[in-house]
Scaffold this motif. Structure first.
Motif, short mmCIF file in Angstrom:
data_model
loop_
_atom_site.label_atom_id
_atom_site.label_comp_id
_atom_site.label_asym_id
_atom_site.label_seq_id
_atom_site.Cartn_x
_atom_site.Cartn_y
_atom_site.Cartn_z
N LEU A 3 -7.53 -4.31 -9.61
CA LEU A 3 -8.73 -3.24 -8.73
C LEU A 3 -9.16 -4.26 -7.70
O LEU A 3 -9.01 -3.52 -6.70
N ALA A 4 -9.27 -5.34 -7.70
CA ALA A 4 -9.75 -6.17 -6.30
C ALA A 4 -8.69 -6.14 -5.34
O ALA A 4 -8.92 -5.76 -4.27
N THR A 5 -7.66 -6.33 -6.03
CA THR A 5 -6.18 -6.49 -5.01
C THR A 5 -6.16 -5.04 -4.45
O THR A 5 -5.91 -4.81 -3.06
N SER A 6 -5.96 -3.94 -5.20
CA SER A 6 -5.94 -2.50 -4.49
C SER A 6 -7.43 -2.25 -3.64
O SER A 6 -6.72 -1.59 -2.40
N GLU A 7 -8.42 -2.81 -3.88
CA GLU A 7 -9.56 -2.53 -2.97
C GLU A 7 -9.25 -2.91 -1.68
O GLU A 7 -9.73 -2.57 -0.54
N LEU A 8 -8.65 -4.27 -1.64
CA LEU A 8 -8.46 -5.13 -0.52
C LEU A 8 -7.21 -4.46 0.40
O LEU A 8 -7.65 -4.08 1.46
N ALA A 9 -6.21 -3.82 -0.42
CA ALA A 9 -5.27 -3.34 0.03
C ALA A 9 -5.77 -1.98 0.72
O ALA A 9 -5.37 -1.56 1.87
N LYS A 10 -6.61 -1.15 0.05
CA LYS A 10 -7.31 0.13 0.61
C LYS A 10 -7.87 -0.32 1.94
O LYS A 10 -7.79 0.43 3.02
N ALA A 11 -8.78 -1.31 1.95
CA ALA A 11 -9.54 -1.66 3.31
C ALA A 11 -8.37 -1.92 4.07
O ALA A 11 -8.86 -1.59 5.42
N ILE A 12 -7.47 -2.88 3.97
CA ILE A 12 -6.52 -2.82 5.18
C ILE A 12 -5.69 -1.95 5.63
O ILE A 12 -5.56 -1.81 6.68
N CYS A 13 -5.49 -1.06 4.71
CA CYS A 13 -4.81 0.20 4.86
C CYS A 13 -5.40 1.13 5.76
O CYS A 13 -4.76 2.18 6.58
N ALA A 14 -6.72 0.99 5.70
CA ALA A 14 -7.83 2.03 6.57
C ALA A 14 -7.61 1.66 7.96
O ALA A 14 -7.73 2.63 8.72
N THR A 15 -6.76 0.69 8.48
CA THR A 15 -6.66 0.60 9.83
C THR A 15 -5.37 1.17 10.42
O THR A 15 -5.21 1.16 11.47
N VAL A 16 -4.68 1.57 9.35
CA VAL A 16 -3.27 2.38 9.73
C VAL A 16 -3.40 3.67 9.84
O VAL A 16 -4.09 4.40 9.11
N SER A 17 -3.00 4.30 11.02
CA SER A 17 -3.29 5.79 11.40
C SER A 17 -2.55 6.80 10.53
O SER A 17 -2.86 8.03 10.33
N SER A 18 -1.19 6.42 10.14
CA SER A 18 -0.55 7.25 9.59
C SER A 18 -0.67 6.93 8.04
O SER A 18 -1.15 6.09 7.45
#
Length: 166
Positions: free
Chosen positions: A44-59
């Motif tokens: 879960l922690a890994t996926s939350e970090l990935a989600k935060a990182i991916c928030a910077t991607v426009s597509s």
């Protein structure tokens, strides 16, 4: 590729594998937290970090998750499930044959297969070099090796890690 913000050095704690193993043992004996529960939390922690990182991607970002055969791989499998549930395009790469994975990881692999997540089994380096999803991924999650690593890197990691770091 996504550029993630750096974590300040004064916020990083460095522990050796023996210290991690002691912590894992204490979690089970003193706090009654099973390996499966710890794996769920780490995934879960890994996926939350990935989600935060991916928030910077426009597509719509593509996420590849590389899976070794230990508990770190289990963390990656759980992260894949969360990311898929949140609507991300995910592909899981198993770096060993199915028979190499422990029962706990196999349960998660079967759950991912049933949910429709793309899983590529026994991914050789020659296949990965041509894999269009992996090559075009916005984020690659490392679920390859954890604190159980002993000695020098061996196949498939000796070739895989330098390839993924490019």
């Amino acid at each position: 590729m996504i550029n993630a913000p750096a974590i300040p050095a004064n916020r990083i704690c460095f522990l050796g594998s023996d210290e991690f193993k002691r912590i894992d043992a204490l979690m089970e004996t003193d706090f009654h937290v099973s390996v499966a529960q710890s794996m769920e939390c780490a995934g879960l922690a890994t996926s939350e970090l990935a989600k935060a990182i991916c928030a910077t991607v426009s597509s719509s970002p593509k996420i590849s998750i590389m899976i070794g055969k230990g508990n770190n791989g289990g963390d990656g499998l759980i992260a894949a499930a969360h990311l898929k549930n949140w609507g991300y395009e995910v592909c899981v790469y198993l770096c060993h044959s199915l028979s190499s994975y422990p029962p706990l990881c196999l349960n998660h692999i079967h759950r991912l297969q049933a949910s429709g997540i793309k899983i590529k089994i026994d991914s050789s380096i020659s296949k990965l070099r041509k894999d269009t999803f992996l090559i075009s991924s916005d984020l690659i999650i490392d679920g390859l090796l954890g604190v159980g690593l002993k000695g020098a890197l061996k196949a498939p990691y000796i070739e895989l890690i330098p390839f993924l770091n490019k």
